[in-house]
Design a protein around this motif. Structure first.
Motif, mmCIF file in Angstrom:
data_model
loop_
_atom_site.group_PDB
_atom_site.id
_atom_site.type_symbol
_atom_site.label_atom_id
_atom_site.label_comp_id
_atom_site.label_asym_id
_atom_site.label_seq_id
_atom_site.Cartn_x
_atom_site.Cartn_y
_atom_site.Cartn_z
ATOM 1 N N ASP A 69 0.808 -1.231 0.000
ATOM 2 C CA ASP A 69 0.000 0.000 0.000
ATOM 3 C C ASP A 69 0.837 1.276 0.000
ATOM 4 O O ASP A 69 0.409 2.318 0.506
ATOM 5 N N LYS A 145 -7.411 -7.691 0.779
ATOM 6 C CA LYS A 145 -6.984 -7.518 -0.604
ATOM 7 C C LYS A 145 -7.616 -8.587 -1.487
ATOM 8 O O LYS A 145 -7.815 -9.717 -1.069
ATOM 9 N N LYS A 154 -5.762 2.521 -6.298
ATOM 10 C CA LYS A 154 -4.369 2.920 -6.083
ATOM 11 C C LYS A 154 -3.956 4.093 -6.989
ATOM 12 O O LYS A 154 -3.014 4.823 -6.679
#
Length: 303
Positions: A69, A145, A154
């Motif tokens: 992340d 996830k 993202k």
């Protein structure tokens, strides 16, 4: 919002990196004020190498974006004028293994917490069937996830910064490529006109349709792009004719552009820049990518 395009094919050697980097260079020449981000999703690091960037020495890469992340903005490197790169290196080869390892660990923790949290579940397990147990556990377990969607949200932040984001994917259809297709707007399928190209394209289209159904309903197949073409080779002409007919039957765009077989792209890369940046637009081998850009504009893929 950036226009996001991926080059994808199961097979290696289909000029995905060459096409991604030369499209970026051609877009910069065509739209000098455009901001372009090249996303390297292949652990070989060839996109970075095209711009003389040694991704093996980069601390954070797309691996860290996918599994740890780390924000995309924190890994971006300027490559040339308005072209930036989100690099990758050999760490990407371990995305699948590391995801499975971490996911297994988190799953065990989640089950342990669920068993403690759900009243009397431990005592009731002996009287429950598997379906009932799974139903109880599923209420408490939330997967952090998704294997096929590791890039979900993202790119939301950098979406606002760039005009074009171009993804170079590895020759596979596992977590990395699937996650890429889950977030892009368009996918271009470069193919070398060889004996088994049709079968490979059919397999790839099935997976693209699955990704579209499960994660990205707006994913557009921008077209099939013949690469490493030798017009003098009978087999190439026969395969392209076959794939053109297939694309018409499936109502999928087949680009008129033909990317020729040439060592020019490799020699340009060796000099540290893609051919569309180093060579004149009218040069025989770079001209094809400008034709591709014209087709993408005509088809309203880019503007």
């Amino acid at each position: 919002m950036a226009i996001k395009i991926a080059f994808t094919n199961y097979k290696g050697g289909t000029a995905k990196t060459t096409s991604a980097t030369n499209l970026a260079g051609g877009l910069l020449k065509t739209f000098p004020d455009a901001k372009i981000l090249l996303v390297e999703a292949d652990g070989q690091g060839n996109t970075s190498s095209t711009f003389n960037i040694k991704s093996s020495k980069v601390e954070n890469t797309m691996y860290d974006v996918m599994l740890k992340d780390v924000p995309v903005r924190d890994i971006i490197i300027n490559a040339y004028e308005n072209i930036d790169i989100a690099p990758a290196n050999s760490d990407m080869d371990f995305v699948d293994f590391d995801f499975m390892t971490e996911n297994k660990k988190e799953l065990k923790i989640s089950i342990f917490n669920a068993l403690k949290k759900i009243p009397n579940l431990v005592k009731r397990i002996v009287t429950m069937n598997l379906k009932e147990f799974i139903s109880e556990i599923d209420k408490e377990i939330v997967e952090k996830k998704d294997y096929f969607n590791l890039l979900n949200h993202k790119f939301d932040e950098v979406d606002k910064i760039y005009d074009y984001i171009i993804f170079d994917t590895p020759p596979e259809m596992k977590a990395v490529t699937a996650s890429t297709l889950a977030v892009v707007d368009h996918v271009i399928i470069p193919y070398e006109p060889e004996k088994y190209s049709v079968e490979g394209i059919v397999r790839l289209l099935r997976r693209i349709n699955t990704i579209r159904k499960e994660y990205n309903p707006n994913l557009n197949i921008a077209g099939l792009l013949p690469v490493k073409v030798s017009k003098k080779t009978k087999l190439h002409n026969e395969v392209m004719a076959s794939i053109l007919q297939f694309s018409m039957n499936q109502k999928i765009n087949h680009f008129n552009t033909r990317i020729p077989a040439s060592i020019r792209f490799a020699t340009a890369t060796a000099n540290g820049l893609p051919a569309t940046i180093t060579d004149k637009k009218s040069e025989k081998f770079t001209e094809s990518y400008y034709h591709l850009i014209d087709e993408l504009i005509d088809n309203k893929v880019i503007k």
